[in-house]
Scaffold this active site. Structure first.
Site, PDB file in Angstrom:
ATOM      1  N   LYS A  75      37.292  34.976  49.378  1.00 37.71           N
ATOM      2  CA  LYS A  75      37.275  34.718  50.816  1.00 37.71           C
ATOM      3  C   LYS A  75      37.198  33.204  51.034  1.00 37.71           C
ATOM      4  CE  LYS A  75      34.823  36.117  55.071  1.00 37.71           C
ATOM      5  NZ  LYS A  75      33.788  36.998  55.648  1.00 37.71           N
ATOM      6  N   SER A 150      34.813  40.262  59.470  1.00 41.82           N
ATOM      7  CA  SER A 150      35.609  39.063  59.309  1.00 41.82           C
ATOM      8  C   SER A 150      36.369  39.002  57.989  1.00 41.82           C
ATOM      9  CB  SER A 150      34.712  37.830  59.422  1.00 41.82           C
ATOM     10  OG  SER A 150      33.759  37.802  58.374  1.00 41.82           O
ATOM     11  N   SER A 174      30.759  42.456  58.053  1.00 38.39           N
ATOM     12  CA  SER A 174      32.069  41.929  57.653  1.00 38.39           C
ATOM     13  C   SER A 174      32.581  42.315  56.275  1.00 38.39           C
ATOM     14  CB  SER A 174      32.069  40.415  57.767  1.00 38.39           C
ATOM     15  OG  SER A 174      32.240  40.069  59.109  1.00 38.39           O
TER      16      SER A 174
HETATM   17  N1  GLN Z   1      31.516  41.102  63.712  1.00 38.34           N
HETATM   18  C1  GLN Z   1      30.247  40.468  63.555  1.00 38.34           C
HETATM   19  C2  GLN Z   1      30.274  39.097  64.223  1.00 38.34           C
HETATM   20  O1  GLN Z   1      31.298  38.712  64.716  1.00 38.34           O
HETATM   21  C3  GLN Z   1      29.889  40.348  62.111  1.00 38.34           C
HETATM   22  C4  GLN Z   1      30.657  39.294  61.412  1.00 38.34           C
HETATM   23  C5  GLN Z   1      30.218  39.129  59.991  1.00 38.34           C
HETATM   24  O2  GLN Z   1      29.611  40.013  59.405  1.00 38.34           O
HETATM   25  N2  GLN Z   1      30.516  37.960  59.448  1.00 38.34           N
HETATM   26  O3  GLN Z   1      29.287  38.415  64.259  1.00 38.34           O
END
Ligand code: GLN
Length: 483
Positions: A75, A150, A174
């Site tokens: 990532k 994400s 995410s």
């Molecule tokens: N969707 C959640 C956010 O936007 C979690 C994102 C994540 O786990 N990085 O904060």
């Protein structure tokens, strides 16, 4: 080659069935062929082939380590020395990290070959991979839908067989939500299990890196590589790393599963509920006992998270000031103009929204009303989990309230987007480990089962996932056109 798991590939490499250079080339070709998915921000082709050559020498000398010669993609939130690390933001579009994240070092030490850096939501803020500066990622199961976020590039890459296994990070879901939407296996470890050193910070008390792969068996090999104490990360926990592969075949006879009743309320889509119930029935057949439990404060998880995560991100992202690294606006008139325009021009709308919310929640006069209150709610949620996990071994439920949704469907409504994490966010607030395991399909779109364990029970979670994967083949399905 690309349809094999890394467990199989490691065997093949050792027996000389094919070389790491051949395996790496096969993936590099697939990455080119399926460029339209937009999974990668950077492909490190030359670098990968050089590493593969070195791996082949080690393999033929009989010096193979855990992942020698196995292609892995990272990532783009993990700093990689001399290779662009963008966090999918215009702010870091020109950033070449001067050092490796501990996770990257761990993969290098295990002999893995890095294919490149994966697309994601900007600074990991999002649930659909649509906030990336480099554009949205397509879900290979239906290219008109999102892969989740994400870690959307990560999940789509594994589902489309552009990489056999990858890393993700999970602040509020995410790893698990994109794993669920793309039909792969993902594990968010206990907070503190995997070093955050060199992993660009979003919300430091919640962020955790973890593996995303085809199977639990593969996720075990990745976690083995990633986990461990790191003196460079003050929240890394000094606890021995067990052998994650050793317990995969333990029996599930007598396993106590709790079903939080709040996970199965009216908000859950009926077809998803049926899929999850079928998965739980498989566990009954494997010898598990099932009972209902309750997490009474679940409904407070999303509001508490968006106060805490935004507050932490407003502090973390203050380092991007246009002075030391990253984007700088043209011809600043003075220092204030430099700050304002550099940040204004380089951050996307969602990142700005979070910084504004966080700054507001932390400002004098609001701190007690919002931030302190959210921290108290966090404690209540954590206590709910402690109580539930004192009655049962693990909790099970859905990962996501829906299957992959259409590109653009939720971009106009941030609250709608935030609700995509309704089943995952509370687990980060409590710091617990949890997995998403492919458990079926609704309208040809994958559905993940979530399994939540007590602190540091990753080995048991992997065992629970692996046993399910011995009696089902959901994790082996390939999206059409990506065979
Ligand atoms: N969707 C959640 C956010 O936007 C979690 C994102 C994540 O786990 N990085 O904060």
């Amino acid at each position: 080659m690309h349809n094999k798991t890394i467990t199989e590939q490691a065997k093949d490499l050792r027996s000389g069935k094919y070389s790491s250079v051949e395996l790496t080339q096969a993936y590099l070709q697939r990455i080119k062929k399926h460029k339209a998915l937009n999974c990668f921000i950077t492909v490190t082709e030359e670098h990968a082939l050089e590493d593969a050559k070195i791996a082949d020498t080690q393999l033929s000398a009989g010096n193979a380590k855990l992942l020698t010669g196995i292609p892995i993609a990272q990532k783009d939130i993990f700093c990689t020395q001399d290779i662009k690390t963008s966090c999918a933001s215009k702010m870091l579009d020109n950033f070449i990290a001067p050092y490796n994240a501990t996770v990257i070092e761990n993969f290098n030490n295990a002999g893995a070959v890095m294919l490149g850096k994966l697309n994601m939501d900007e600074f990991a803020m999002g649930s659909s991979n649509e906030t990336s500066f480099y554009g949205a990622v397509q879900n290979p199961w239906d290219t008109n839908t999102v892969p989740g976020g994400s870690s959307g590039g990560s999940a789509a890459a594994v589902a489309a067989r552009l990489a056999p296994a990858v890393t993700g990070t999970d602040t509020g879901g995410s790893i698990r939500q994109p794993a669920s939407l793309c039909g792969i296996t993902g594990l968010k470890p206990t907070y503190g299990r995997v070093s955050r050193y060199g992993m660009i910070a979003f919300a430091s008390s919640l962020d955790q890196g973890g593996p995303m792969a085809r199977s639990a068996e593969d996720a075990a090999l990745l976690l083995q590589t990633m986990a461990g104490f790191d003196s460079k990360d003050s929240t890394s926990v000094e606890q021995a790393v067990p052998d994650y592969s050793a317990g995969l075949n333990n029996s599930l006879e007598g396993l106590k599963i709790g079903l939080p009743k709040e996970f199965f309320s009216a908000d859950l889509n009926n077809d998803i509920a049926t899929t999850i119930e079928a998965a739980i029935n498989e566990y009954r057949k494997l010898g598990a006992e099932v009972k209902e439990v309750s997490l009474p404060n679940m409904k407070l998880a999303i509001p508490a998270y968006y106060v805490i995560a935004s507050a932490e991100c407003s502090a973390n992202l203050s380092r991007f000031d246009g002075v030391r690294f990253g984007y700088r606006c043209d011809n600043p008139a003075d220092l204030n103009d430099l700050y304002i325009r550099s940040r204004g021009e380089a951050f996307g709308a969602e990142v700005k929204r979070r910084i504004l919310m966080g700054t507001y929640a932390l400002s004098a006069g609001y701190y007690d009303a919002y931030y302190i209150k959210a921290q108290k709610v966090r404690r209540l949620i954590s206590e709910d989990f402690n109580k539930a996990l004192s009655e049962v071994d693990v909790l099970m439920g859905p990962v996501s309230p829906s299957t992959a949704f259409a590109q653009g469907e939720k971009t106009g409504d941030p609250i709608e987007m935030y609700l995509a994490d309704i089943y995952t966010i509370a687990i980060n607030l409590a710091g617990l480990p949890a997995m998403s395991i492919p458990a079926g399909f609704v309208d040809n779109k994958p559905v993940g089962l979530q399994v939540i364990g007590n602190y540091f029970t990753e080995a048991r979670l992997l065992n629970i996932a692996h046993q399910y994967q011995q009696v089902t083949n959901w994790h082996q399905q390939t999206p059409q056109g990506f065979e």
